[in-house]
Scaffold this active site. Structure first.
Site, PDB file in Angstrom:
ATOM      1  N   HIS A 378      -6.774   3.262  11.708  1.00 40.14           N
ATOM      2  CA  HIS A 378      -5.986   2.687  10.617  1.00 40.14           C
ATOM      3  C   HIS A 378      -6.745   2.560   9.308  1.00 40.14           C
ATOM      4  CE1 HIS A 378      -2.205   1.450  12.596  1.00 40.14           C
ATOM      5  NE2 HIS A 378      -2.941   1.256  13.671  1.00 40.14           N
ATOM      6  N   LYS A 570       1.026  -7.856  -0.751  1.00 41.67           N
ATOM      7  CA  LYS A 570       0.251  -7.281   0.346  1.00 41.67           C
ATOM      8  C   LYS A 570      -1.061  -8.032   0.439  1.00 41.67           C
ATOM      9  CE  LYS A 570       0.677  -3.308  -1.570  1.00 41.67           C
ATOM     10  NZ  LYS A 570       0.919  -2.074  -0.865  1.00 41.67           N
ATOM     11  N   ARG A 571      -1.841  -7.712   1.451  1.00 38.51           N
ATOM     12  CA  ARG A 571      -3.131  -8.354   1.611  1.00 38.51           C
ATOM     13  C   ARG A 571      -3.974  -8.163   0.350  1.00 38.51           C
ATOM     14  NH1 ARG A 571      -7.750  -6.067   4.003  1.00 38.51           N
ATOM     15  NH2 ARG A 571      -6.468  -4.267   4.583  1.00 38.51           N
ATOM     16  N   LYS A 576      -6.607  -2.375  -3.024  1.00 40.38           N
ATOM     17  CA  LYS A 576      -5.157  -2.444  -3.263  1.00 40.38           C
ATOM     18  C   LYS A 576      -4.839  -2.730  -4.729  1.00 40.38           C
ATOM     19  CE  LYS A 576      -4.239  -3.805   1.525  1.00 40.38           C
ATOM     20  NZ  LYS A 576      -3.403  -2.703   2.003  1.00 40.38           N
ATOM     21  N   THR A 678       3.011   0.043   5.041  1.00 35.38           N
ATOM     22  CA  THR A 678       4.397  -0.047   5.507  1.00 35.38           C
ATOM     23  C   THR A 678       5.247  -0.866   4.545  1.00 35.38           C
ATOM     24  OG1 THR A 678       3.804  -1.926   6.926  1.00 35.38           O
ATOM     25  CG2 THR A 678       3.871   0.249   7.954  1.00 35.38           C
ATOM     26  N   LYS A 682       9.288  -0.555   3.437  1.00 36.17           N
ATOM     27  CA  LYS A 682      10.265  -1.646   3.427  1.00 36.17           C
ATOM     28  C   LYS A 682      10.926  -1.769   2.053  1.00 36.17           C
ATOM     29  CE  LYS A 682       7.197  -3.886   6.666  1.00 36.17           C
ATOM     30  NZ  LYS A 682       5.977  -4.709   6.715  1.00 36.17           N
TER      31      LYS A 682
END
Length: 851
Positions: A378, A570-571, A576, A678, A682
């Site tokens: 991952h 998100k985290r 990110k 993901t 969504k």
């Protein structure tokens, strides 16, 4: 009101219809709820609390799920059955609340709402009462939960194995702009969904030494003599499939001491020592992801991983033998999927169980282990590819270190035979890193010990083959393949966005819920229908109003539902690039101050996500967001055009409110860093347009929805590598871009930090000296792309057409499709069809209804 009755329904707990356990109509459900209030909650309707009502309804729904659960178990465990079972081993299962999902899967939402209403209660309030199991950190755990849903829906017998953390991922509160972590007490009111199986328990050894010798037949054997033993106790949660009678099992292990109380210690006054073993043992399943910076934290994380893997493999062998199958056929009846590196110790543990505990010879055990195990990678981030110091590993798991040494010796012998003279290759692929302090490379162990290694997006798999596992790809390219992640439409559309789901079903029917990949595309013609546009916009506006109300309740900030909802949830991690979005906000702020807002698209920027407690820079990014938000929201010149919100404690429950309300989805990670994502799926499924880089599954989403319906910016993965190879100089970018320089200087001046110039200095110094994640390199492209986003949003006809096409074209990102690919390409098994109408109460008469 008479004792024992409900004034609304007139139901008595002592006289209920015969289908109170399994009936799906309103009256049966109402009777079950009243029954449960009396017999399980020990109260009467007139005295029941909201939690009593929630528990009573939850148990009623669980009863109906257990019909299907027992049928699945019977069919699988039959001695005549040749069904192969999937064991999904994962350190995380971020399931989200169970009640709503159960109602949808059983098809009884309306019946339950009418039943609860008839009892004088509100279903929405009971849904809100449920505590969310915080058994995951983010995408990894949520993917595992989606896959459990899809395994059941597709019809694959499956057990999800993990840890029953007493305290899950922390609850996040924002205090003075900083993240503060609070204990996640998700079990404080009880958990009606789990079933304790005290009799299903296994001893897990830790520490000690090994002894070599010969058995009665003269064969070489090794005996592990541990320092201490921990007991794992099974807790099962049934996970129902959608409108089928197949049900997955989520089996989580709780750690307990083999002997909880030492009377000798107690009798001599050592009261602490009397319970010390209990405290030490139960620490293993106490909390999700303890801080592993100190040595004790590393020990606990390794103990956690080995604990749940050992319990799980012992359980699989127990079930296998109970089915009357020969252990020599273990791989025929089991597929063990290792969800990232956390369960990779399974390779060594399965070998230990087969060789040491069951007397199998090494070669046969190794064949079975490889054929059973498959590994999902991952991440491409080096820090996430777990390595354990050899001294620590040997101290905790001495027998496993010996087994790993032997696996490594045999593997390297094979490499030398096939690649003669390439000793450097052997050094690179060794399971033991000896370039400095010695480490056990867990990702390498999983790769060598599995028959399949998959990435989770096409780009990720390619980069996996080219970078972190390139040598293994060269050695065994046939092992590598891709299975792009997916999300379940039951949770992320039907449950979280019921109005949009109803609108879609009204035009194309409801088969899309179970066949998203093939059915959702039928919505595409509606992108040209003006009347449908109006309905679509009405649903979106209603979802935005709901989120706006929640934002006001949680943060006190009033936002305009008519503005563009630009969302980055998100985290928190530097790759990110939440702080890239902040640089854009500061740029917008400056522009509005300079121009008076003329021509600016009104925008609400919503952030959400948790930073790991020890990740200081990520926590500083949260503080930057909240400080910038405070200034922007308080500025009367800017706030009519721009609002900024940090929405605290982002989790599954909150995600169900956020995703349906989004206009713009921020997927702006540095190209080549995100494995898949993901959240991007969504958002797109709920009709949000994406602004993003060519990273992870963004690449495939853009291909699916069309280039013209995706806001692309920034360097691609190859360009990132090339720029760094040429000698990337972030300060030169800063010096050469006046607007970027003014933006960074404004932050550095203390303007957003009450004059404190030092507050964000670590973050700014990192950007100007290293910029590991290329924010400054992508800044101008991102700002320019956001300008285009704003212009298109003003044209609501064009925007709505693009949004509808985004939704219609992302059906391939269903987790059902992902699971079918795992079945076909990795597990070599055929899903079993199952129809919910076959079951009803037949399982109570002992009939197995799954073929």
């Amino acid at each position: 009101m008479k004792s024992g009755t409900t004034g609304a329904a007139g139901l008595n707990h002592r006289s209920h219809p015969p289908d109170v356990r399994s009936g799906l109509d309103r009256d049966a459900i109402a009777a079950a709820v009243v029954d449960n209030l009396f017999y399980l909650q020990a109260t009467l309707p007139q005295y029941a609390t909201r939690n009593d009502w929630y528990m009573a309804l939850a148990y009623a729904v669980r009863d109906r799920i257990l019909d299907r659960f027992i049928a699945t178990v019977e069919a699988f465990s039959s001695p005549e059955s040749t069904v192969k079972c999937v064991a999904y081993l994962s350190a995380e299962f971020l399931t989200g609340p169970h009640l709503g999902n159960g109602l949808i899967s059983l098809g009884i939402w309306q019946s339950a709402r009418e039943a609860i209403s008839g009892l004088g209660q509100d279903l929405a309030a009971l849904l809100e009462q449920e505590e969310e199991p915080g058994l995951g950190n983010g995408g990894l755990g949520r993917l595992a939960a989606c896959y459990m849903d899809s395994l059941a829906t597709v019809g694959v017998p499956a057990i999800g194995y993990g840890i029953r953390y007493e305290f899950g991922i922390f609850d996040q509160v924002i205090s003075n702009g900083w993240q503060v972590e609070l204990t996640d007490k998700w079990l404080r009111f009880g958990n009606p969904w789990e079933i304790l199986h005290s009799e299903i328990s296994f001893d897990v050894k830790m520490g000690g030494r090994t002894e070599q010798g010969r058995d009665e037949q003269g064969r070489y054997r090794v005996r592990w003599v541990p320092d201490h033993v921990v007991k794992g106790i099974a807790y099962d949660t049934p996970v129902p499939g959608y409108r089928v009678n197949a049900t997955s099992i989520l089996r989580l292990w709780k750690a307990e001491a083999t002997e909880s109380f030492d009377f000798d210690a107690f009798n001599v006054g050592d009261y602490h020592g009397a319970v010390e073993q209990k405290v030490v043992s139960e620490t293993i399943s106490k909390v999700l992801y303890p801080n592993d910076e100190p040595e004790a934290g590393k020990e606990l994380r390794l103990a956690q991983q080995y604990f749940f893997v050992s319990c799980s493999l012992q359980d699989m062998i127990r079930i296998h033998l109970l089915r009357g199958k020969a252990l020599d056929e273990f791989d025929v009846y089991w597929a063990a999927q290792l969800n990232d590196t956390h369960p990779s110790i399974a390779v060594a543990e399965l070998m230990r169980l087969l060789v040491d505990e069951h007397g199998m010879d090494w070669d046969r055990a190794w064949t079975i282990t490889q054929r059973t195990c498959a590994y999902t990678n991952h991440t491409l981030l080096a820090e996430a590819l777990e390595k354990w110091p050899v001294p620590l590993f040997g101290r905790m798991l001495p027998r496993h270190l010996e087994i790993i040494y032997e696996i490594n010796r045999r593997f390297l012998d094979e490499v030398r035979q096939r690649h003669s003279g390439e000793e450097d290759l052997c050094r690179r692929v060794s399971l033991i890193d000896e370039t400095g302090p010695r480490y056990v490379r867990m990702a390498y162990l999983a790769t060598v010990g599995s028959h399949a290694v998959n990435g989770v997006a096409a780009l990720h798999t390619t980069l996996l083959e080219q970078t972190v596992l390139s040598d293994f790809y060269r050695i065994a390219p046939e092992k590598f393949l891709n299975v792009t992640n997916g999300v379940t439409p039951r949770r992320w559309m039907v449950l979280s966005n019921p109005k949009l789901s109803a609108l879609i079903s009204a035009h194309i029917g409801d088969r899309w819920v179970a066949d998203l990949e093939h059915e959702l595309v039928r919505l595409e013609p509606m992108a040209a229908d003006g009347a449908f546009h109006a309905q679509w916009q009405a649903v979106k506006t209603d979802n935005k109003r709901t989120l706006a109300a929640l934002v006001k309740e949680r943060t006190g900030i009033v936002v305009d539902p008519e503005s563009m909802f630009d969302i980055h949830v998100k985290r928190l991690h530097e790759y990110k690039r939440q702080h890239l979005a902040v640089l854009h906000l500061v740029t917008l702020y400056r522009r509005i101050k300079e121009t008076g807002g003329e021509g600016v698209t009104r925008r609400t920027m919503i952030f959400g996500g948790k930073a790991a407690p020890a990740y200081r820079i990520a926590k500083l990014i949260i503080k930057l967001i909240t400080d910038v938000a405070a200034v922007i929201n308080a500025d009367p010149d800017v706030s009519p055009y721009l609002k900024v919100v940090f929405f605290p404690d982002f989790n599954v429950k909150n995600g169900q409110r956020v995703y349906p309300a989004a206009d713009l989805s921020e997927q702006i990670s540095t190209a080549g860093k995100e494995a898949s994502g993901t959240g991007n799926m969504k958002f797109a499924l709920n009709g949000a347009l994406t602004i993003g880089t060519l990273d992870g599954a963004n690449v495939e989403i853009r291909e699916a929805v069309g280039d013209e319906n995706f806001f692309l910016f920034g360097l691609n993965a190859d360009e990132v590598v090339q720029l760094k190879a040429r000698g990337y100089d972030p300060r030169a970018v800063y010096e050469g871009n006046p607007e970027l320089r003014r933006t960074i200087d404004l932050i550095g001046s203390g303007f957003f930090s009450d004059g404190d110039r030092a507050r964000f200095r670590p973050l700014l110094d990192s950007l100007l000296t290293r910029d590991d994640y290329m924010l400054l390199a992508d800044y101008q492209a991102y700002v320019d792309c956001q300008r285009r986003v704003g212009e298109i949003y003003k044209d609501q006809k064009t925007w709505t057409r693009m949004a509808i096409l985004n939704c219609a074209r992302v059906g391939r990102f269903s987790s059902d499709r992902s699971i079918r690919e795992y079945c076909r390409d990795i597990w070599q098994l055929r899903p079993i069809a199952a129809d919910i109408t076959q079951i009803q109460s037949e399982t109570h008469r002992g009939k197995a209804v799954i073929e």
